[in-house]
Design a protein around this motif. Structure first.
Motif, PDB file in Angstrom:
ATOM      1  N   PHE A 126       0.839  -1.199   0.000  1.00  0.00           N
ATOM      2  CA  PHE A 126       0.000   0.000   0.000  1.00  0.00           C
ATOM      3  C   PHE A 126       0.879   1.254   0.000  1.00  0.00           C
ATOM      4  O   PHE A 126       0.612   2.219  -0.746  1.00  0.00           O
ATOM      5  N   GLU A 127       1.925   1.227   0.815  1.00  0.00           N
ATOM      6  CA  GLU A 127       2.797   2.395   0.918  1.00  0.00           C
ATOM      7  C   GLU A 127       3.499   2.673  -0.410  1.00  0.00           C
ATOM      8  O   GLU A 127       3.582   3.831  -0.849  1.00  0.00           O
ATOM      9  N   LYS A 128       3.985   1.639  -1.069  1.00  0.00           N
ATOM     10  CA  LYS A 128       4.667   1.812  -2.350  1.00  0.00           C
ATOM     11  C   LYS A 128       3.710   2.320  -3.432  1.00  0.00           C
ATOM     12  O   LYS A 128       4.113   3.077  -4.319  1.00  0.00           O
ATOM     13  N   GLN A 129       2.452   1.897  -3.350  1.00  0.00           N
ATOM     14  CA  GLN A 129       1.460   2.336  -4.336  1.00  0.00           C
ATOM     15  C   GLN A 129       0.862   3.696  -3.983  1.00  0.00           C
ATOM     16  O   GLN A 129       0.065   4.234  -4.739  1.00  0.00           O
ATOM     17  N   GLU A 130       1.269   4.225  -2.815  1.00  0.00           N
ATOM     18  CA  GLU A 130       0.727   5.492  -2.302  1.00  0.00           C
ATOM     19  C   GLU A 130      -0.798   5.417  -2.182  1.00  0.00           C
ATOM     20  O   GLU A 130      -1.528   6.342  -2.544  1.00  0.00           O
ATOM     21  N   VAL A 131      -1.232   4.270  -1.678  1.00  0.00           N
ATOM     22  CA  VAL A 131      -2.658   4.016  -1.476  1.00  0.00           C
ATOM     23  C   VAL A 131      -2.938   4.000   0.022  1.00  0.00           C
ATOM     24  O   VAL A 131      -2.216   3.366   0.788  1.00  0.00           O
ATOM     25  N   ARG A 132      -3.975   4.718   0.440  1.00  0.00           N
ATOM     26  CA  ARG A 132      -4.380   4.755   1.836  1.00  0.00           C
ATOM     27  C   ARG A 132      -5.744   4.083   1.962  1.00  0.00           C
ATOM     28  O   ARG A 132      -6.779   4.725   1.702  1.00  0.00           O
ATOM     29  N   PRO A 133      -5.752   2.808   2.350  1.00  0.00           N
ATOM     30  CA  PRO A 133      -7.035   2.105   2.450  1.00  0.00           C
ATOM     31  C   PRO A 133      -7.817   2.540   3.684  1.00  0.00           C
ATOM     32  O   PRO A 133      -7.238   3.007   4.666  1.00  0.00           O
TER      33      PRO A 133
END
Length: 302
Positions: A214-221
């Motif tokens: 998630f961090e590498k994809q810059e995604v905040r679930p």
């Protein structure tokens, strides 16, 4: 050297007393007089030359010698049960496989790993026990289990005489209800930002890999639920409570079993499946079949 002949009937009385937590309850369970159980327990202590219980108020508490005796009695009477079952199965030419399944292991993955035992020339009688990883390892070390299937290897430095065997690795996928998949599949994985997610707790080895991805994809679930039990997590996912991760090896079953649609692949997050045995070399024919089938189905290295 002192010649000690253990009377196994006396040992059995001790075992029941230890399990029941007192002589009265043990006597009731066995349908015997309290005096009978007490006297037979005294004879066992006399033959061993050690006190197995100490009195604390109204309670009987195992001494150090008692705890040692109980660990041996557990193994002896477990072997007795296994002997009866093995003799009972002898005429049917079946082999028995007792497997511990870690509660963090997806049940569909467990089925896939055990499926090979259903196709052996000799019929296999499967006995499956689910539980926490550490408890299963303890049972394995005591030979209560033939094998443990789990998602992690045994930690280095453990005092238990158990050994890890990597069965296979698999990519993961993000799945969810049809409505959630329709909303978040376009633009995957950026479309997962702020999406509702059901995740394993941080004690699960997969959780760290998911958080890193998630961090590498810059995604905040939007984490709406965290679960120790993978089956419970999948049940919430089936009800549309959130998206969740699943192993790619069970992708074909997700729709049928959980009504889940694939949102997108996550090859960077890899699921690992291990067999833990109490021997370095696998000798059980059903376990050998599991190992061979898993290695045949393992994807080619990237």
């Amino acid at each position: 050297m002192k010649d000690i002949s253990v009377n196994f009937r006396h040992l059995y009385y001790f075992w029941v007393v230890a399990k029941e937590g007192g002589i009265t309850r043990a006597a009731t369970r066995m349908g015997l007089a309290i005096q009978t159980v007490s006297s037979q327990l005294g004879l066992l202590e006399q033959s061993l030359g050690k006190s197995l219980f100490s009195q604390q108020g109204r309670r009987l508490v195992l001494t150090e010698a008692g705890r040692t005796a109980l660990s041996y009695a557990d193994q002896i009477f477990l072997l007795g049960e296994q002997l009866q079952e093995a003799v009972g199965d002898a005429d049917t030419a079946r082999i028995r496989l007792t497997v511990g399944i870690s509660d963090s292991l997806p049940k569909l993955a467990a089925f896939r790993l055990l499926e090979a035992t259903m196709h052996l020339p000799t019929q296999v009688r499967l006995v499956c026990n689910e539980g926490p990883f550490d408890g299963l390892l303890a049972d394995l070390a005591l030979h209560k289990l033939d094998l443990v299937l789990t998602d992690r290897p045994v930690r280095s430095g453990t005092t238990l005489r158990v050994f890890s065997h990597l069965l296979l690795e698999s990519d993961t996928i993000v799945v969810g209800s049809e409505a959630l998949a329709k909303a978040h599949a376009p633009g995957f994985p950026r479309s997962l930002d702020r999406a509702p997610f059901l995740l394993p707790t941080r004690s699960n080895v997969l959780r760290g890999k998911i958080d890193e991805w998630f961090e590498k994809q810059e995604v905040r679930p939007d984490v709406v639920g965290e679960f120790d039990d993978n089956a419970l997590l999948a049940t919430f996912g089936r009800r549309g409570a959130g998206l969740f991760f699943a192993s790619a090896i069970v992708a074909g079953d997700m729709k049928e079993q959980f009504g889940a649609t694939v949102v997108g692949p996550v090859p960077e997050v890899r699921d690992q499946f291990y067999a833990i045995s109490n021997e370095r070399k696998i000798a059980h024919p059903a376990v050998e079949a599991i190992m061979a089938a898993a290695h045949r189905s393992e994807p080619e290295p990237r």
